[in-house]
Write a protein that holds these residues in place. Sequence first.
Motif, PDB file in Angstrom:
ATOM      1  N   LEU A  80      77.046  48.099  35.925  1.00  0.00           N
ATOM      2  CA  LEU A  80      77.861  49.169  35.359  1.00  0.00           C
ATOM      3  C   LEU A  80      78.785  48.517  34.332  1.00  0.00           C
ATOM      4  O   LEU A  80      79.691  47.768  34.693  1.00  0.00           O
ATOM      5  CB  LEU A  80      78.687  49.879  36.430  1.00  0.00           C
ATOM      6  N   ARG A  81      78.498  48.766  33.069  1.00  0.00           N
ATOM      7  CA  ARG A  81      79.340  48.237  31.999  1.00  0.00           C
ATOM      8  C   ARG A  81      80.407  49.279  31.673  1.00  0.00           C
ATOM      9  O   ARG A  81      80.092  50.447  31.452  1.00  0.00           O
ATOM     10  CB  ARG A  81      78.505  47.931  30.766  1.00  0.00           C
ATOM     11  N   MET A  82      81.646  48.821  31.641  1.00  0.00           N
ATOM     12  CA  MET A  82      82.773  49.734  31.461  1.00  0.00           C
ATOM     13  C   MET A  82      83.591  49.294  30.251  1.00  0.00           C
ATOM     14  O   MET A  82      84.034  48.141  30.174  1.00  0.00           O
ATOM     15  CB  MET A  82      83.658  49.716  32.720  1.00  0.00           C
ATOM     16  N   ASN A  83      83.761  50.206  29.319  1.00  0.00           N
ATOM     17  CA  ASN A  83      84.544  49.945  28.107  1.00  0.00           C
ATOM     18  C   ASN A  83      85.732  50.887  28.040  1.00  0.00           C
ATOM     19  O   ASN A  83      85.760  51.928  28.705  1.00  0.00           O
ATOM     20  CB  ASN A  83      83.668  50.141  26.871  1.00  0.00           C
ATOM     21  N   ASP A  84      86.704  50.522  27.209  1.00  0.00           N
ATOM     22  CA  ASP A  84      87.888  51.361  26.982  1.00  0.00           C
ATOM     23  C   ASP A  84      88.502  51.798  28.319  1.00  0.00           C
ATOM     24  O   ASP A  84      88.742  52.993  28.553  1.00  0.00           O
ATOM     25  CB  ASP A  84      87.520  52.580  26.132  1.00  0.00           C
ATOM     26  N   LEU A  85      88.743  50.846  29.178  1.00  0.00           N
ATOM     27  CA  LEU A  85      89.256  51.161  30.503  1.00  0.00           C
ATOM     28  C   LEU A  85      90.669  51.721  30.443  1.00  0.00           C
ATOM     29  O   LEU A  85      91.489  51.333  29.596  1.00  0.00           O
ATOM     30  CB  LEU A  85      89.222  49.906  31.385  1.00  0.00           C
ATOM     31  N   LYS A  86      90.944  52.658  31.348  1.00  0.00           N
ATOM     32  CA  LYS A  86      92.230  53.350  31.411  1.00  0.00           C
ATOM     33  C   LYS A  86      92.841  53.128  32.791  1.00  0.00           C
ATOM     34  O   LYS A  86      92.132  52.832  33.757  1.00  0.00           O
ATOM     35  CB  LYS A  86      92.013  54.844  31.175  1.00  0.00           C
ATOM     36  N   PRO A  87      94.148  53.299  32.927  1.00  0.00           N
ATOM     37  CA  PRO A  87      94.772  53.124  34.244  1.00  0.00           C
ATOM     38  C   PRO A  87      94.138  53.997  35.323  1.00  0.00           C
ATOM     39  O   PRO A  87      94.061  53.577  36.488  1.00  0.00           O
ATOM     40  CB  PRO A  87      96.225  53.514  33.978  1.00  0.00           C
TER      41      PRO A  87
END
Length: 118
Positions: A80-87
């Motif tokens: 699972l590639r995750m970009n632009d992570l947020k709180p």
Amino acid sequence: QVQLAESGGDSVQPGGSLRLSCAFSGGTSSNYRVAWFRQAPGKEREYLARIWAGRTTNYADSIKGRFTISRDNTANAVDLRMNDLKPDDTGVYICNAEHLSGFGETFWGRGTQVTVSS
């Protein structure tokens, strides 16, 4: 007996990226449909994404366009590639697997922690 082991969780700043892996043992990942879920503190477990045979995928609206689920058959895993992570992406990320035949039990990993904070 299939066992799943998640890895790749870390603490990152907002806007950062991570790649999580759901590694299989006792079975071949390409024979299973695999999903990723997220468990945030005080919240119900949330469905994020699923991959079926080949490249067929589905995503929750909350992560669509930012997260990508894919198979790494060489590693016998699903990423699972995750970009632009947020709180709000903070939580324990957990994968599950069900055989593509539809028979047999559902297997769950123990999860990997992702923390998004400045």
